[in-house]
Design a protein around this motif. Sequence first.
Motif, short mmCIF file in Angstrom:
data_model
loop_
_atom_site.label_atom_id
_atom_site.label_comp_id
_atom_site.label_asym_id
_atom_site.label_seq_id
_atom_site.Cartn_x
_atom_site.Cartn_y
_atom_site.Cartn_z
N MET A 76 0.82 -1.21 0.00
CA MET A 76 0.00 0.00 0.00
C MET A 76 0.86 1.27 0.00
SD MET A 76 -2.89 -1.13 2.79
CE MET A 76 -3.49 0.55 2.95
N ASN A 77 2.03 1.19 0.63
CA ASN A 77 2.88 2.37 0.82
C ASN A 77 3.98 2.48 -0.24
OD1 ASN A 77 3.20 4.67 2.43
ND2 ASN A 77 4.96 3.77 3.47
N ALA A 78 3.82 1.76 -1.35
CA ALA A 78 4.88 1.72 -2.37
C ALA A 78 5.13 3.08 -3.00
CB ALA A 78 4.51 0.70 -3.45
N GLU A 79 4.10 3.93 -3.04
CA GLU A 79 4.28 5.25 -3.66
C GLU A 79 5.14 6.15 -2.78
OE1 GLU A 79 1.55 8.96 -5.31
OE2 GLU A 79 0.65 6.98 -4.97
N ALA A 80 4.88 6.14 -1.45
CA ALA A 80 5.66 6.98 -0.54
C ALA A 80 7.06 6.43 -0.31
CB ALA A 80 4.92 7.12 0.80
N GLU A 81 7.17 5.10 -0.24
CA GLU A 81 8.47 4.46 -0.04
C GLU A 81 8.64 3.39 -1.13
OE1 GLU A 81 9.36 3.29 4.00
OE2 GLU A 81 7.73 4.54 4.75
N PRO A 82 9.07 3.79 -2.31
CA PRO A 82 9.12 2.85 -3.45
C PRO A 82 10.04 1.66 -3.18
CG PRO A 82 9.40 5.13 -4.18
CD PRO A 82 9.51 5.14 -2.69
N LEU A 83 9.61 0.51 -3.64
CA LEU A 83 10.41 -0.70 -3.56
C LEU A 83 11.06 -0.97 -4.90
CD1 LEU A 83 7.81 -3.02 -1.76
CD2 LEU A 83 9.68 -1.77 -0.68
N THR A 84 12.18 -1.63 -4.87
CA THR A 84 12.77 -2.08 -6.14
C THR A 84 11.90 -3.20 -6.71
OG1 THR A 84 14.14 -3.79 -5.12
CG2 THR A 84 15.07 -1.56 -5.23
N ARG A 85 12.13 -3.52 -7.96
CA ARG A 85 11.32 -4.56 -8.60
C ARG A 85 11.47 -5.89 -7.85
NH1 ARG A 85 12.00 -8.42 -12.49
NH2 ARG A 85 14.20 -7.87 -12.74
N ARG A 86 12.71 -6.22 -7.49
CA ARG A 86 12.93 -7.48 -6.77
C ARG A 86 12.29 -7.44 -5.39
NH1 ARG A 86 19.03 -9.51 -7.11
NH2 ARG A 86 18.00 -11.27 -6.07
N GLN A 117 8.59 -7.94 -5.81
CA GLN A 117 8.29 -9.35 -6.08
C GLN A 117 8.39 -10.18 -4.80
OE1 GLN A 117 11.15 -10.25 -9.13
NE2 GLN A 117 9.80 -9.58 -10.81
N ALA A 118 9.39 -9.87 -3.97
CA ALA A 118 9.54 -10.60 -2.71
C ALA A 118 8.35 -10.36 -1.78
CB ALA A 118 10.85 -10.19 -2.02
N VAL A 119 7.89 -9.11 -1.71
CA VAL A 119 6.73 -8.80 -0.86
C VAL A 119 5.49 -9.53 -1.37
CG1 VAL A 119 5.15 -6.96 -0.16
CG2 VAL A 119 7.62 -6.58 -0.06
N ASP A 120 5.33 -9.56 -2.70
CA ASP A 120 4.19 -10.28 -3.28
C ASP A 120 4.24 -11.76 -2.93
OD1 ASP A 120 3.22 -7.96 -4.37
OD2 ASP A 120 4.05 -8.32 -6.38
N GLN A 121 5.44 -12.34 -2.95
CA GLN A 121 5.59 -13.76 -2.62
C GLN A 121 5.27 -14.00 -1.14
OE1 GLN A 121 6.23 -16.46 -4.48
NE2 GLN A 121 6.18 -15.23 -6.34
N ILE A 122 5.73 -13.10 -0.28
CA ILE A 122 5.45 -13.22 1.15
C ILE A 122 3.94 -13.15 1.39
CG2 ILE A 122 5.69 -12.06 3.40
CD1 ILE A 122 8.49 -11.17 2.44
N HIS A 123 3.29 -12.18 0.75
CA HIS A 123 1.85 -12.01 0.93
C HIS A 123 1.09 -13.23 0.41
CE1 HIS A 123 -2.20 -10.27 0.33
NE2 HIS A 123 -1.88 -9.56 1.39
N LEU A 139 2.57 -3.40 14.02
CA LEU A 139 1.73 -3.39 12.83
C LEU A 139 0.64 -2.34 12.95
CD1 LEU A 139 0.68 -4.54 10.15
CD2 LEU A 139 -0.56 -6.27 11.49
N MET A 140 -0.01 -2.25 14.12
CA MET A 140 -1.09 -1.29 14.29
C MET A 140 -0.58 0.14 14.16
SD MET A 140 -4.28 -0.80 14.64
CE MET A 140 -4.90 -2.43 15.11
N ARG A 141 0.61 0.42 14.63
CA ARG A 141 1.16 1.77 14.48
C ARG A 141 1.29 2.12 12.99
NH1 ARG A 141 2.74 3.73 19.32
NH2 ARG A 141 3.41 2.25 20.96
N HIS A 142 1.76 1.17 12.19
CA HIS A 142 1.89 1.41 10.75
C HIS A 142 0.52 1.56 10.09
CE1 HIS A 142 6.26 0.86 10.12
NE2 HIS A 142 6.19 0.02 11.15
N VAL A 143 -0.43 0.72 10.51
CA VAL A 143 -1.78 0.79 9.92
C VAL A 143 -2.42 2.14 10.21
CG1 VAL A 143 -4.12 -0.16 10.08
CG2 VAL A 143 -2.17 -1.70 9.95
N VAL A 144 -2.35 2.58 11.46
CA VAL A 144 -2.95 3.86 11.84
C VAL A 144 -2.29 5.01 11.09
CG1 VAL A 144 -3.16 5.48 13.76
CG2 VAL A 144 -3.80 3.09 14.07
N ALA A 145 -0.96 4.94 10.93
CA ALA A 145 -0.26 5.99 10.18
C ALA A 145 -0.74 6.05 8.74
CB ALA A 145 1.24 5.75 10.24
N ALA A 146 -1.08 4.89 8.18
CA ALA A 146 -1.54 4.85 6.79
C ALA A 146 -3.00 5.27 6.64
CB ALA A 146 -1.35 3.44 6.22
#
Length: 445
Positions: free
Chosen positions: A98-108, A111-117, A329-336
């Motif tokens: 969800m936060n990829a726009e504010a903190e962009p991830l590299t392509r790899r 892909q790793a986050v997608d695999q984890i999810h 996790l809740m701190r990150h969720v609330v921030a988002a």
Amino acid sequence: MLAVLLILSMALAAGWAGVRLWLDARRHARALGETNAGLEARVAERTVALTQALVSAGEKTKALQQANDAKSDFLAGLSHELRTPLNAVLGFAELMRMNAEAEPLTRRQGQAVDQIHAAGRHLLTLVDEVLDLARIEAGRLSLSIERVDPQLVVRQVCDLVRPQAEAAGVTLSAPAPVAGLGVTADRTRLRQVLINLLTNAIKYNRSGGHVWVEMRQTPEGAAIVVRDTGIGLPAGRMAELFKPFSRLGREESGIEGTGVGLAVSRRLAEAMGGTIQAESVEGEGSTFTLHLPPAREPLAVVTASPLTDEALPEAVMLYVEDNPSNIALMRHVVAALGPIQLHVAETGHEGLALARDLRPDVIVLDINLPGLSGFELKARLDADPLTWGIPVLALSAGAMPADVRQGREAGFRDYLTKPLDIRAFAKALDRALSAPGDAERPRAA
């Protein structure tokens, strides 16, 4: 003289005959008595044996019930223990996406986050399917049978799995509308069955393949047909199709699966008064037909409400949780989510004291808290004049039907289960913060 002798001989003959009859009767009586005694002895033996058998059967039934109860308790505990770490795995993976726009991830990294999810979701599905199968086998599956518009459920499921179909290069065709179609079913379980049938049709398809969903009225109610152009099954393995934990020779295919989904789906269909039938041709595809009983009266028109993307209003939130990863996790969720002031308490007693001091706009409770359980804390909040009106949400790894029912009976505004569904959590917060009547409750000075 001769006459006298004749009469005497006749009298003697008659007497002897009487004696013989008496002797025979006595012999028969003795034999009958012995037979009766033998029968009584055998009846007594059989009665003792039957009594022992009944006692043994009762003990075995009791032992089986205890074993079933122990299995249910073990599965409930296992579910809780697995959902707690999955909450962090799935929650942080979803936040990173969800936060990829504010903190962009590299392509790899992406892909790793997608695999984890994806792996986390697969593990969660496995937990749910095994628990469902255990509840069905134990006769503890609870259903809420009601009038359902199957077209609405089918459209929602098609929209849900369409991204999976597109990623696999499979075309998914939703059914054309059918007027007046209505069934009786458990809405949640019907959705579960359809998701299973459609995801299987996509997973075991081929790139460039097709999945069709069709609906039609039948004399027995309604039929929902899922037809695909996948790899199909050989005729010799069709008998194994609905057996639990059978992968039908696809264990080494590289396709994720447990062999539980179809078994659960058929039993859920039967529990709702319906059936699932399957046809398959190896190399050409498969067809699954779900039959459901008709609704007894016409269904009202139902429309799906879209998920709101509006930001939550500024609010004060108290989160009572003792697990550090869940707190992070809740701190990150609330921030988002938006302008929410988050306060955290790690025990029930600390949460009660903080609730009295802060009088927050909403409280989110874990259930298994040290010192004071979430249910006990909820009861104390309701009994305190300073906190009685605060909306309280439960967020717990206790996801068994009995846990959810207990949460509703305790008066929680919503009962959410881990792993946390962030979108569902945002909607629950929005409902709690916008509920009428909350403005009259006591506020902190």
